[in-house]
Design an enzyme around this catalytic site. Structure first.
Site, mmCIF file in Angstrom:
data_model
loop_
_atom_site.group_PDB
_atom_site.id
_atom_site.type_symbol
_atom_site.label_atom_id
_atom_site.label_comp_id
_atom_site.label_asym_id
_atom_site.label_seq_id
_atom_site.Cartn_x
_atom_site.Cartn_y
_atom_site.Cartn_z
ATOM 1 N N TYR A 185 8.275 -9.320 2.828
ATOM 2 C CA TYR A 185 6.831 -9.050 2.814
ATOM 3 C C TYR A 185 6.083 -9.916 3.832
ATOM 4 C CZ TYR A 185 7.646 -5.856 -0.935
ATOM 5 O OH TYR A 185 8.118 -4.773 -1.645
ATOM 6 N N ARG A 230 6.273 -7.704 6.743
ATOM 7 C CA ARG A 230 5.349 -6.552 6.596
ATOM 8 C C ARG A 230 3.902 -7.007 6.820
ATOM 9 N NH1 ARG A 230 9.407 -5.212 6.559
ATOM 10 N NH2 ARG A 230 8.646 -4.611 8.586
ATOM 11 N N ASP A 277 -1.075 -2.011 3.304
ATOM 12 C CA ASP A 277 -1.781 -2.547 4.479
ATOM 13 C C ASP A 277 -3.291 -2.458 4.246
ATOM 14 O OD1 ASP A 277 -3.013 -0.050 5.631
ATOM 15 O OD2 ASP A 277 -0.923 0.578 5.829
ATOM 16 N N HIS A 316 -1.053 0.419 -5.347
ATOM 17 C CA HIS A 316 0.252 -0.254 -5.261
ATOM 18 C C HIS A 316 0.118 -1.700 -4.779
ATOM 19 C CE1 HIS A 316 2.620 3.823 -5.072
ATOM 20 N NE2 HIS A 316 2.183 3.529 -6.279
ATOM 21 N N CYS A 347 0.233 -14.839 -9.351
ATOM 22 C CA CYS A 347 1.164 -15.736 -10.035
ATOM 23 C C CYS A 347 1.850 -14.977 -11.166
ATOM 24 C CB CYS A 347 0.416 -16.943 -10.592
ATOM 25 S SG CYS A 347 1.464 -18.028 -11.576
ATOM 26 N N CYS A 380 1.265 -22.043 -7.641
ATOM 27 C CA CYS A 380 0.062 -21.261 -7.942
ATOM 28 C C CYS A 380 -1.144 -22.199 -7.886
ATOM 29 C CB CYS A 380 0.208 -20.645 -9.338
ATOM 30 S SG CYS A 380 -1.356 -20.012 -9.993
ATOM 31 N N LEU A 422 2.593 15.575 7.655
ATOM 32 C CA LEU A 422 3.379 15.946 8.833
ATOM 33 C C LEU A 422 4.335 17.088 8.496
ATOM 34 C CD1 LEU A 422 3.813 15.129 11.786
ATOM 35 C CD2 LEU A 422 5.574 13.546 11.007
ATOM 36 N N ALA A 448 -1.473 12.881 11.288
ATOM 37 C CA ALA A 448 -2.755 12.550 10.651
ATOM 38 C C ALA A 448 -3.849 12.229 11.668
ATOM 39 C CB ALA A 448 -2.556 11.370 9.699
#
Ligand code: OAD
Length: 227
Positions: free
Chosen positions: A52, A55, A88, A103, A111, A130, A196, A213
């Protein structure tokens, strides 16, 4: 008109962010089950954080494309609820406000012990404490497979009140999002898909516009804002 939009990975594809199921259940060379499940995180938290972190870095340098920008314009003409499965922040960086991230989001941390949430640093590690309880139980605020999507009450209500439901760039095989068209349709909305290729749940839509798109979304928004 009251419109609910659901976006998926396809809307960010032309911004250079990889979709999930481009090939063989791999996502950027990782098995989805290793990096997108609580079990994968329990087994190898360093690998999952690193995934992540990558990402997050990719999303931070990506730019919103014409499809994200068109949805901003749509909100000035219609009563829009914008729901995304994407983690994103390209909708926000295009200028959209009040985006519902069902999501979760790469730029949020949470935490696992106390549930506290805060803005994610660019690089997270399993040792990070945390800020609220001090336990090293931090994780990306991402909904993994087997976990409950966020903001569902608000989303069901928006679907039930909509005149039009539009899914953009989503394959339609991950629930509950894959059931939104059926739910909106049963409650009287017209359902439109912009994608698509034909999705798994194409039969739940009244109409379909196929193509990238960045081309189909601005053209459709132009059309509906003229009405
Ligand atoms: P997928 O990767 O499953 O599907 C991407 C969809 O976008 C496909 O239908 C493609 O045809 C379409 N697509 C690709 N490029 C496009 C383009 N340029 N223009 C328009 N459409 C394009 O992504 P999602 O359906 O968003 O969940 O995936 C749903 C969820 O599965 C994700 O949110 C994630 C994943 O596992 C979690 O992480 C919980």
């Amino acid at each position: 008109m009251r419109i609910t939009i659901l976006t998926g990975a396809g809307i960010s594809a032309e911004s250079g962010l990889a979709t999930f199921r481009a090939s063989d259940g791999l996502w950027e060379n990782h098995r989805i089950m290793d990096v997108a499940t609580p079990e994968g995180f329990a087994k190898d938290p360093a690998l999952v954080h690193e995934f992540y972190n990558m990402r997050r870095k990719a999303a931070s340098v990506a730019q919103p494309n014409a499809a994200h920008l068109a949805l901003l314009r749509l909100a000035t003409h219609h009563d829009l609820t914008l729901v995304t499965q994407n983690v994103d922040d390209l909708h926000e960086r295009a200028g959209s406000t009040d985006v519902i991230h069902m999501h979760g989001a790469l730029n949020r941390a949470t935490c696992a012990e106390c549930g506290h949430g805060w803005p994610a640093p660019m690089v997270m590690t399993p040792e990070d404490p945390c800020p609220a309880c001090g336990k090293p139980a931090t994780r990306p605020d991402i909904v993994w497979f087997g976990e409950m999507p966020q903001h569902m009450e608000r989303i069901w209500q928006a679907l039930e009140a909509s005149d039009l439901f539009v899914a953009i760039g989503t394959f339609g095989n991950v629930y509950p999002a894959a059931g939104f068209a059926q739910h909106a349709g049963r409650n009287g909305a017209t359902c439109l898909e912009l994608n698509l290729d034909t999705s798994m749940n194409a039969a739940d839509f009244d109409d379909q516009i196929l193509g990238p798109a960045s081309r189909t979304v601005p053209a459709w928004v132009d059309d509906i804002c003229r009405r």
